[in-house]
Design a protein around this motif. Structure first.
Motif, PDB file in Angstrom:
ATOM      1  N   ILE A 198       0.852  -1.193   0.000  1.00 45.33           N
ATOM      2  CA  ILE A 198       0.000   0.000   0.000  1.00 45.33           C
ATOM      3  C   ILE A 198       0.887   1.241   0.000  1.00 45.33           C
ATOM      4  CG2 ILE A 198      -1.926  -1.159   1.153  1.00 45.33           C
ATOM      5  CD1 ILE A 198      -1.038   0.181   3.760  1.00 45.33           C
ATOM      6  N   PRO A 199       0.395   2.371  -0.541  1.00 49.13           N
ATOM      7  CA  PRO A 199       1.231   3.577  -0.654  1.00 49.13           C
ATOM      8  C   PRO A 199       1.696   4.131   0.682  1.00 49.13           C
ATOM      9  CG  PRO A 199      -0.743   3.754  -2.027  1.00 49.13           C
ATOM     10  CD  PRO A 199      -0.922   2.540  -1.169  1.00 49.13           C
ATOM     11  N   GLU A 200       0.902   3.943   1.721  1.00 46.67           N
ATOM     12  CA  GLU A 200       1.211   4.581   3.014  1.00 46.67           C
ATOM     13  C   GLU A 200       2.255   3.821   3.826  1.00 46.67           C
ATOM     14  OE1 GLU A 200      -3.070   5.502   1.921  1.00 46.67           O
ATOM     15  OE2 GLU A 200      -1.760   3.744   1.914  1.00 46.67           O
ATOM     16  N   SER A 201       2.693   2.649   3.385  1.00 41.18           N
ATOM     17  CA  SER A 201       3.588   1.832   4.208  1.00 41.18           C
ATOM     18  C   SER A 201       4.647   1.147   3.361  1.00 41.18           C
ATOM     19  CB  SER A 201       2.777   0.771   4.975  1.00 41.18           C
ATOM     20  OG  SER A 201       3.612  -0.062   5.741  1.00 41.18           O
ATOM     21  N   SER A 202       5.841   1.076   3.904  1.00 40.09           N
ATOM     22  CA  SER A 202       6.931   0.352   3.239  1.00 40.09           C
ATOM     23  C   SER A 202       6.971  -1.114   3.665  1.00 40.09           C
ATOM     24  CB  SER A 202       8.276   1.015   3.576  1.00 40.09           C
ATOM     25  OG  SER A 202       8.519   0.958   4.986  1.00 40.09           O
ATOM     26  N   PHE A 203       6.048  -1.510   4.523  1.00 37.36           N
ATOM     27  CA  PHE A 203       6.054  -2.888   5.021  1.00 37.36           C
ATOM     28  C   PHE A 203       5.839  -3.873   3.876  1.00 37.36           C
ATOM     29  CE2 PHE A 203       3.895  -6.655   6.663  1.00 37.36           C
ATOM     30  CZ  PHE A 203       4.773  -7.054   7.657  1.00 37.36           C
ATOM     31  N   ALA A 204       6.729  -4.868   3.798  1.00 38.68           N
ATOM     32  CA  ALA A 204       6.640  -5.867   2.730  1.00 38.68           C
ATOM     33  C   ALA A 204       6.655  -7.293   3.258  1.00 38.68           C
ATOM     34  CB  ALA A 204       7.791  -5.678   1.745  1.00 38.68           C
ATOM     35  N   GLY A 205       6.722  -7.442   4.579  1.00 38.80           N
ATOM     36  CA  GLY A 205       6.737  -8.792   5.157  1.00 38.80           C
ATOM     37  C   GLY A 205       7.613  -8.842   6.392  1.00 38.80           C
ATOM     38  N   ARG A 206       7.698 -10.020   6.982  1.00 39.33           N
ATOM     39  CA  ARG A 206       8.523 -10.235   8.169  1.00 39.33           C
ATOM     40  C   ARG A 206       9.458 -11.407   7.927  1.00 39.33           C
ATOM     41  NH1 ARG A 206       3.213 -10.619  11.054  1.00 39.33           N
ATOM     42  NH2 ARG A 206       2.505  -8.467  11.404  1.00 39.33           N
ATOM     43  N   SER A 207      10.688 -11.259   8.349  1.00 40.69           N
ATOM     44  CA  SER A 207      11.638 -12.363   8.188  1.00 40.69           C
ATOM     45  C   SER A 207      11.343 -13.499   9.157  1.00 40.69           C
ATOM     46  CB  SER A 207      13.065 -11.864   8.414  1.00 40.69           C
ATOM     47  OG  SER A 207      13.268 -11.526   9.791  1.00 40.69           O
ATOM     48  N   ASN A 208      10.749 -13.162  10.318  1.00 41.72           N
ATOM     49  CA  ASN A 208      10.429 -14.148  11.366  1.00 41.72           C
ATOM     50  C   ASN A 208      11.662 -14.932  11.810  1.00 41.72           C
ATOM     51  OD1 ASN A 208       7.718 -13.480  11.582  1.00 41.72           O
ATOM     52  ND2 ASN A 208       7.033 -15.013  10.120  1.00 41.72           N
ATOM     53  N   THR A 209      12.828 -14.278  11.726  1.00 42.99           N
ATOM     54  CA  THR A 209      14.053 -14.926  12.210  1.00 42.99           C
ATOM     55  C   THR A 209      13.974 -15.189  13.705  1.00 42.99           C
ATOM     56  OG1 THR A 209      15.293 -13.774  10.477  1.00 42.99           O
ATOM     57  CG2 THR A 209      16.569 -14.754  12.276  1.00 42.99           C
ATOM     58  N   VAL A 210      13.393 -14.236  14.424  1.00 38.02           N
ATOM     59  CA  VAL A 210      13.109 -14.455  15.838  1.00 38.02           C
ATOM     60  C   VAL A 210      11.707 -13.915  16.109  1.00 38.02           C
ATOM     61  CG1 VAL A 210      14.304 -12.313  16.478  1.00 38.02           C
ATOM     62  CG2 VAL A 210      13.830 -14.027  18.229  1.00 38.02           C
TER      63      VAL A 210
END
Length: 494
Positions: A198-210
């Motif tokens: 979405i335009p309002e966020s740079s979030f693209a996922g989580r690595s879930n390494t921890v």
């Protein structure tokens, strides 16, 4: 299936035939229970039948224990035992596994003088093998009493298979127990990828390494009534067992989100303990952020070192209930809590009622410091578990949307702010049905109005009490707001 009315109206012989297999090859218990009618509920019937066993002498109890088959055996046993052992995988043992079970069972019988008994419903052959090894270390009296407890559990499961309480008027009461602050951490969980951008966020996922989660588990069901009224713990699952259950299932969880983990654990709980009627699980994320790392003469992000975040908190809630053999999700929602945002200008609060009680001055350009709790619900709860990541709504995206709207909006009030945040969230994520807010006003009190040579001011913490708002933005609200925006754009173009 029989109802309590059916059982209460049967003659003694019919009742004995109907309940005769509840305790292995011991129909005398069913026969004696006829004199204890009426039965008010399944729990009442179970309590009266187990009471008959508890009142019996030691030799009679030992005889009952010895009537049970040895787990994993291929010898003749009752139909109920055959079905229970089949469901646990004991009828499909490899030859080596069969010989191992046979050897351990013989060892157990030689040590205690009666067969190893375990209520196997919901358990795997690995669970049973582990329990057998552990109980071989017990004292004889401990195992004697444990064998009776397992027999009572088996009886409860068998009663639930043939009796329905549907249609009966059950007294509604608050009755539950559980475990809080169950902390579990996992490294290298499957990464969350493929979320909608979405335009309002740079979030693209989580690595879930921890990954960290703080879980609260609350369970309920009529089967637990005797533990409150009679101190009978026969069917009580210890809260310490709940803690271990949750932590160990984080290892076998193959998904990517807290919402999915709660869904997985709820089903495993209700599948394992069939006398549980309902479960509520709350999981609060414990976020970790990757730290900088200087590698090969370049500053990058570490794949090994993380710091625990101390900012806003993400949480998920799931409530599930069992109706006969069906598990239904009664409620599921996700939320972000204690999101604290301050906007230093571009906020006003004017035009409110002024009367003899009003001391607050109007302010056309004030700093605004808000605390936000934001929760969201999906039209299809399966979207919350990220089986299709493109339909999953991440808390990070909700956080960024709230911040963006706050930045863009000339804010006339907190009420209007949360309305527009909710509409924007629903516009970006049409798979959601609504967004709810709990907001608080913690705007600072002014200490120094003017600083020479600066447009700044000095503030301090506001004095209590604080103002708050609660509001739910619906899909209809978002659609109306979108229509207004489209009309405004059309007017500008014209």
């Amino acid at each position: 299936m029989f109802t309590m009315d059916d059982l209460n109206q049967m003659d003694t012989q019919t009742l004995t035939d109907t309940l005769g297999s509840i305790f292995e090859h011991s129909s005398w218990i069913a026969e004696r229970s006829a004199a204890l009618r009426p039965f008010s509920s399944l729990s009442d019937l179970h309590r009266k039948m187990t009471g008959i066993v508890k009142a019996a002498d030691r030799e009679t109890q030992l005889d009952l224990i010895k009537k049970h088959p040895r787990l994993g055996t291929k010898k003749t046993m009752s139909n109920d035992s055959v079905r229970e052992q089949q469901n646990a995988g004991l009828s499909k043992l490899e030859q080596q596994e069969y010989e191992e079970f046979l050897k351990l069972n013989e060892h157990y019988y030689d040590r205690f003088g009666f067969p190893f008994i375990l209520a196997v419903k919901g358990k795997t052959k690995q669970d049973i093998h582990q329990a057998l090894l552990a109980r071989l270390e017990s004292e004889r009296e401990t195992e004697f009493q444990q064998a009776l407890i397992e027999i009572y559990r088996i009886a409860r499961f068998r009663l639930a298979d043939i009796i329905t309480e549907k249609g009966e008027t059950q007294m509604k009461r608050t009755m539950s127990y559980g475990k809080g602050n169950v902390f579990a951490y996992r490294t290298f969980l499957k990464p969350l990828t493929g979320v909608k951008q979405i335009p309002e966020s740079s979030f693209a996922g989580r690595s879930n390494t921890v990954v960290g989660v703080d879980v609260t588990c609350e369970i309920g069901g009529e089967a637990f009534l005797p533990s409150f009224t009679d101190g009978d713990n026969t069917l009580v699952v210890a809260t310490d067992s709940m803690k271990n259950f949750i932590q160990r299932h984080l290892a076998s969880y193959e998904g990517t989100t807290t919402e999915g983990f709660l869904h997985y654990v709820a089903h495993r709980f209700l599948d394992t303990y069939s006398h549980m009627d309902k479960i509520t699980l709350t999981g609060e994320d414990i976020p970790f952020e990757a730290m900088p790392a200087y590698e090969e003469k370049e500053l990058s992000t570490s794949r090994l070192v993380f710091r625990r975040s101390r900012n806003e908190r993400s949480r998920s809630v799931l409530k599930a209930e069992r109706t006969e053999d069906t598990i239904t999700i009664k409620e599921q929602y996700s939320e972000i809590m204690d999101l604290q945002l301050v906007k230093v200008s571009g906020n006003s609060f004017v035009g409110f009622i002024r009367d003899e009680y009003t001391t607050l001055p109007e302010d056309g350009n004030r700093p605004l410091f808000v605390y936000l709790n934001i929760s969201w619900q999906y039209e299809n709860t399966n979207d919350a578990y990220a089986s299709d990541p493109a339909r999953y709504v991440a808390a990070e995206q909700v956080r960024d949307l709230a911040s963006t709207v706050f930045h863009e909006l000339e804010t006339p009030s907190i009420q209007n702010l949360i309305y527009h945040i909710g509409c924007r969230i629903l516009m970006r994520f049409p798979q959601l049905t609504d967004v709810s807010f709990q907001s608080q006003n913690h705007t600072w009190d002014t200490v120094v109005e003017e600083i020479p040579g600066s447009k700044g001011k000095v503030y301090t913490e506001p004095r209590p009490p604080f103002g708050f708002q609660r509001f739910t933005v619906t899909r209809e609200d978002a659609e109306k707001e979108k229509q207004k925006n489209d009309e405004a754009i059309g007017t500008l173009k014209a």
